[in-house]
Design a protein around this motif. Structure first.
Motif, PDB file in Angstrom:
ATOM      1  N   LEU A   1     -53.969  52.735  -3.547  1.00  0.00           N
ATOM      2  CA  LEU A   1     -55.023  53.134  -2.764  1.00  0.00           C
ATOM      3  C   LEU A   1     -55.806  51.850  -2.312  1.00  0.00           C
ATOM      4  O   LEU A   1     -56.661  51.894  -1.238  1.00  0.00           O
ATOM      5  CB  LEU A   1     -56.131  54.123  -3.421  1.00  0.00           C
ATOM      6  CG  LEU A   1     -55.536  55.595  -3.301  1.00  0.00           C
ATOM      7  CD1 LEU A   1     -56.348  56.449  -4.322  1.00  0.00           C
ATOM      8  CD2 LEU A   1     -55.417  56.142  -1.845  1.00  0.00           C
ATOM      9  N   ILE A   2     -55.645  51.008  -3.434  1.00  0.00           N
ATOM     10  CA  ILE A   2     -56.651  49.680  -3.042  1.00  0.00           C
ATOM     11  C   ILE A   2     -55.509  48.665  -2.013  1.00  0.00           C
ATOM     12  O   ILE A   2     -56.141  47.627  -1.727  1.00  0.00           O
ATOM     13  CB  ILE A   2     -56.987  48.816  -4.271  1.00  0.00           C
ATOM     14  CG1 ILE A   2     -55.888  48.525  -4.884  1.00  0.00           C
ATOM     15  CG2 ILE A   2     -57.813  49.968  -5.059  1.00  0.00           C
ATOM     16  CD1 ILE A   2     -56.348  47.447  -6.630  1.00  0.00           C
ATOM     17  N   GLY A   3     -54.335  49.008  -1.715  1.00  0.00           N
ATOM     18  CA  GLY A   3     -53.587  48.366  -0.831  1.00  0.00           C
ATOM     19  C   GLY A   3     -52.765  47.160  -1.520  1.00  0.00           C
ATOM     20  O   GLY A   3     -52.425  46.230  -0.737  1.00  0.00           O
ATOM     21  N   ASP A   4     -52.599  47.017  -2.860  1.00  0.00           N
ATOM     22  CA  ASP A   4     -51.776  46.019  -3.342  1.00  0.00           C
ATOM     23  C   ASP A   4     -50.319  46.004  -2.561  1.00  0.00           C
ATOM     24  O   ASP A   4     -49.450  47.082  -2.743  1.00  0.00           O
ATOM     25  CB  ASP A   4     -51.483  46.125  -4.834  1.00  0.00           C
ATOM     26  CG  ASP A   4     -52.896  45.584  -5.827  1.00  0.00           C
ATOM     27  OD1 ASP A   4     -53.810  44.879  -4.859  1.00  0.00           O
ATOM     28  OD2 ASP A   4     -52.635  45.645  -6.900  1.00  0.00           O
ATOM     29  N   ASP A   5     -49.637  45.020  -2.379  1.00  0.00           N
ATOM     30  CA  ASP A   5     -48.574  44.609  -1.630  1.00  0.00           C
ATOM     31  C   ASP A   5     -47.520  44.609  -2.651  1.00  0.00           C
ATOM     32  O   ASP A   5     -47.014  43.415  -3.181  1.00  0.00           O
ATOM     33  CB  ASP A   5     -48.551  43.531  -0.617  1.00  0.00           C
ATOM     34  CG  ASP A   5     -47.308  43.704   0.264  1.00  0.00           C
ATOM     35  OD1 ASP A   5     -46.338  44.311  -0.109  1.00  0.00           O
ATOM     36  OD2 ASP A   5     -47.570  43.168   1.339  1.00  0.00           O
TER      37      ASP A   5
ATOM     38  N   MET B   1     -62.672  42.959  -8.103  1.00  0.00           N
ATOM     39  CA  MET B   1     -62.416  41.623  -7.304  1.00  0.00           C
ATOM     40  C   MET B   1     -61.124  41.365  -7.107  1.00  0.00           C
ATOM     41  O   MET B   1     -60.787  40.036  -6.598  1.00  0.00           O
ATOM     42  CB  MET B   1     -62.592  40.531  -8.929  1.00  0.00           C
ATOM     43  CG  MET B   1     -63.762  40.748  -9.521  1.00  0.00           C
ATOM     44  SD  MET B   1     -65.278  40.081  -8.586  1.00  0.00           S
ATOM     45  CE  MET B   1     -64.880  38.528  -8.292  1.00  0.00           C
ATOM     46  N   GLY B   2     -60.371  42.277  -6.695  1.00  0.00           N
ATOM     47  CA  GLY B   2     -59.035  42.126  -6.021  1.00  0.00           C
ATOM     48  C   GLY B   2     -57.913  41.231  -6.714  1.00  0.00           C
ATOM     49  O   GLY B   2     -57.375  40.393  -6.111  1.00  0.00           O
ATOM     50  N   GLN B   3     -58.074  41.402  -8.041  1.00  0.00           N
ATOM     51  CA  GLN B   3     -57.161  40.704  -9.057  1.00  0.00           C
ATOM     52  C   GLN B   3     -55.924  41.422  -9.167  1.00  0.00           C
ATOM     53  O   GLN B   3     -54.958  40.933 -10.031  1.00  0.00           O
ATOM     54  CB  GLN B   3     -57.876  40.610 -10.424  1.00  0.00           C
ATOM     55  CG  GLN B   3     -59.073  39.678 -10.167  1.00  0.00           C
ATOM     56  CD  GLN B   3     -58.810  38.146  -9.772  1.00  0.00           C
ATOM     57  OE1 GLN B   3     -57.859  37.724 -10.373  1.00  0.00           O
ATOM     58  NE2 GLN B   3     -59.469  37.666  -8.755  1.00  0.00           N
ATOM     59  N   GLY B   4     -55.510  42.663  -8.460  1.00  0.00           N
ATOM     60  CA  GLY B   4     -54.297  43.481  -8.706  1.00  0.00           C
ATOM     61  C   GLY B   4     -53.037  42.709  -8.653  1.00  0.00           C
ATOM     62  O   GLY B   4     -52.249  42.747  -9.688  1.00  0.00           O
ATOM     63  N   GLU B   5     -53.038  42.035  -7.422  1.00  0.00           N
ATOM     64  CA  GLU B   5     -51.676  41.282  -7.315  1.00  0.00           C
ATOM     65  C   GLU B   5     -51.264  40.366  -8.233  1.00  0.00           C
ATOM     66  O   GLU B   5     -50.198  39.904  -8.450  1.00  0.00           O
ATOM     67  CB  GLU B   5     -51.543  40.927  -5.773  1.00  0.00           C
ATOM     68  CG  GLU B   5     -51.533  41.970  -5.018  1.00  0.00           C
ATOM     69  CD  GLU B   5     -51.538  41.750  -3.266  1.00  0.00           C
ATOM     70  OE1 GLU B   5     -51.524  40.493  -3.256  1.00  0.00           O
ATOM     71  OE2 GLU B   5     -51.495  42.622  -2.710  1.00  0.00           O
ATOM     72  N   ARG B   6     -52.456  39.467  -8.366  1.00  0.00           N
ATOM     73  CA  ARG B   6     -52.269  38.280  -9.448  1.00  0.00           C
ATOM     74  C   ARG B   6     -51.806  38.745 -10.880  1.00  0.00           C
ATOM     75  O   ARG B   6     -51.220  38.218 -11.617  1.00  0.00           O
ATOM     76  CB  ARG B   6     -53.660  37.498  -9.329  1.00  0.00           C
ATOM     77  CG  ARG B   6     -53.567  36.270 -10.259  1.00  0.00           C
ATOM     78  CD  ARG B   6     -54.849  35.592  -9.847  1.00  0.00           C
ATOM     79  NE  ARG B   6     -55.107  34.979  -8.752  1.00  0.00           N
ATOM     80  CZ  ARG B   6     -56.184  34.269  -8.309  1.00  0.00           C
ATOM     81  NH1 ARG B   6     -57.111  33.962  -9.050  1.00  0.00           N
ATOM     82  NH2 ARG B   6     -56.263  33.927  -7.032  1.00  0.00           N
TER      83      ARG B   6
END
Length: 496
Positions: free
Chosen positions: A136-140, A103-108
């Motif tokens: 690898l998933i590209g979290d900034d 779900m792309g929740q890494g940065e949050r």
């Protein structure tokens, strides 16, 4: 990712390394580290190496951005000690799951974790460690840390060393780069002085730096920052105002020492606090560097007086152990600075070194060992467990000094063993530390348990007697028959 690649390339291009200094510009960029097998961690990944260097900073919150196992595998990975704050012993992780990744929740989730730490603990800084998954998933990570620092008004430091980029040693150096980029030089001390120094690569394992610091205090020398052992964030932020530096472990933080010399003119040398001679030499070199930077030359005389006093006390204490340990044979299965400093320390009291490993040692470390031992036959790159067991079981060494991973080989070979690596329970640095090391070796070698375990077991004695008896038709012999034949009783079997 391109910034990380550039940083790694810069770390490999290390002119402070004597081996690297002799190469041409193209070869120098390849670096000093051994090539890695793809997918192999080579004794620890870069994330582990960065965590090792930075976690002993005691008042900082260390937040691992990744799956739960990454924090669980690296927590409390060294026996460093703190004289005050305990926040570093608290585990913080974003506990990233498969659903968070999809779900792309890494940065949050990372930003939320930083806010919770700020509100719940109020540390002066938060160090954020990306892992393989989040890289690898590209979290900034840098962008999130910068935004959090602006929002919450505290330092949020990205330690960009995901595990897959290289070995543990590379992670050590990347941790030093993070300190240079985000911490050192960000604060000014209220009371800079001409006798301020930094100690780099000292981890305060089992509190052993506390055996050295009183010596410096007696000379009026102040440790502005010990990186990382028992460190505080503000002390490291002010480390650029020190007048000199001592580097304890060059393979870990030589890039930090070199760049601090380039940026702020802080001269450094590599030394050791293991052994009487090396401790004295380290104190001399610290005083000499301070004098070159403008300190009063009278400190040189005070240093020599302190050395003479402490050496006399230490040698008097060691005299009691010399008759018991003279000629005893020690095998060292360690690396780094201990591969040569401990060798010299033990030889000073008459102990023979039958071998020392250099697997994790630099070229400079190996040269020091050759100068001390005068024989290359006692130096080995690595020793397979089977070879190590054979050497110990044949009684070619009286004791093995190593890390915890090889203790079971020594125990199987019925040979005394002493922990010399980071898991050790006793401090061995300085004059008092050398006395403690010798005392522990004496206790281990002369422990009566070794004489007992080397005796044949009662059931082995019983089997030997049975083999001497004439065979019966049933091919069995009772214990009563054994006793009648041999003229023994059941109690005698324990003394076979």
């Amino acid at each position: 990712m391109s910034l990380l690649r550039a940083k790694i390339q810069d770390v490999f291009n290390e002119p402070g390394c004597e081996k690297n200094r002799g190469k041409d510009a193209k070869a120098r960029k390849v670096g000093c580290s051994k090539p890695l097998t793809p997918g192999a961690a080579a004794g620890g990944c870069a994330f582990d190496g960065a965590k090792i260097v930075l976690q002993p900073i005691t008042d900082v919150a260390h937040l691992v951005h990744g799956p739960l196992a990454c924090e669980g595998n690296s927590w409390d990975n060294r026996g460093a000690a703190s004289s005050g704050p305990t926040l570093w012993r608290t585990s913080f992780t974003t506990d990233l799951t498969e659903l968070d990744v999809v779900m792309g929740q890494g940065e949050r989730k990372l930003f939320k974790a930083i806010r919770e730490i700020k509100e719940g603990y109020g540390p002066p800084a938060i160090f954020v460690y990306p892992t393989c998954v989040t890289a690898l998933i590209g979290d900034d990570i840098e962008a999130v840390c910068q935004r959090a620092a602006e929002k919450f008004g505290l330092a949020v430091v990205p330690v960009n060393a995901p595990g897959f980029v290289g070995s543990k040693n590379l992670g050590n150096k990347l941790a030093g780069e993070a300190l240079l980029e985000h911490v050192i030089g960000t604060a000014e001390p209220d009371d800079p002085g001409p006798y301020d120094i930094n100690i780099l690569g000292e981890f305060n394992l089992s509190g052993e730096f506390w055996l050295v610091k009183p010596l410096l205090d007696r000379l009026g020398i102040r440790v502005r920052a010990c990186i990382p052992g028992d460190a505080r964030y503000f002390d490291i932020a002010c480390a650029h105002r020190a007048q000199a530096a001592m580097m304890v472990c060059s393979t870990a933080l030589i890039n930090l020492a070199r760049k601090m010399e380039q940026r702020w003119g802080i001269p450094f040398f590599e030394g050791s606090f293991y052994g009487i001679t090396d401790t004295s030499e380290a104190l001399r070199q610290i005083s000499q560097l301070l004098v070159k930077k403008g300190a009063d030359p009278e400190i040189l005389g005070r240093t020599e007086a302190l050395i003479a006093e402490e050496e006399a006390i230490a040698w008097k204490k060691l005299a009691a152990y010399r008759p018991r340990l003279d000629g005893k044979r020690v095998l060292l299965n360690t690396g780094g600075v201990k591969s040569w400093s401990v060798v010299r320390a033990l030889m000073e009291i008459g102990i023979d070194i039958v071998g020392t490993s250099v697997k994790k040692s630099t070229v400079e470390d190996k040269e020091r060992i050759k100068q001390i031992l005068k024989d290359d036959n006692h130096i080995f790159e690595q020793m397979a467990p089977r070879e190590l067991y054979a050497m110990l079981s044949e009684r070619k060494a009286d004791i093995l000094l190593s890390g915890g991973r090889t203790q079971f080989i020594a125990l199987k070979a019925k040979t005394p063993w002493l922990d010399i690596n980071q898991e050790r329970q006793h401090p061995y640095a300085g004059y008092d530390g050398m006395v403690e090391l010798v005392r522990q070796i004496d206790i281990a070698i002369h422990n009566p348990i070794w004489g007992q375990v080397r005796e044949p077991a009662p059931w082995d004695c019983q089997r030997a007697v049975r083999e001497e008896l004439p065979r019966t038709k049933s091919e069995t012999v009772t214990l009563h028959a054994v006793q009648e034949f041999s003229g023994t009783t059941a109690a005698d079997f324990g003394e076979c």
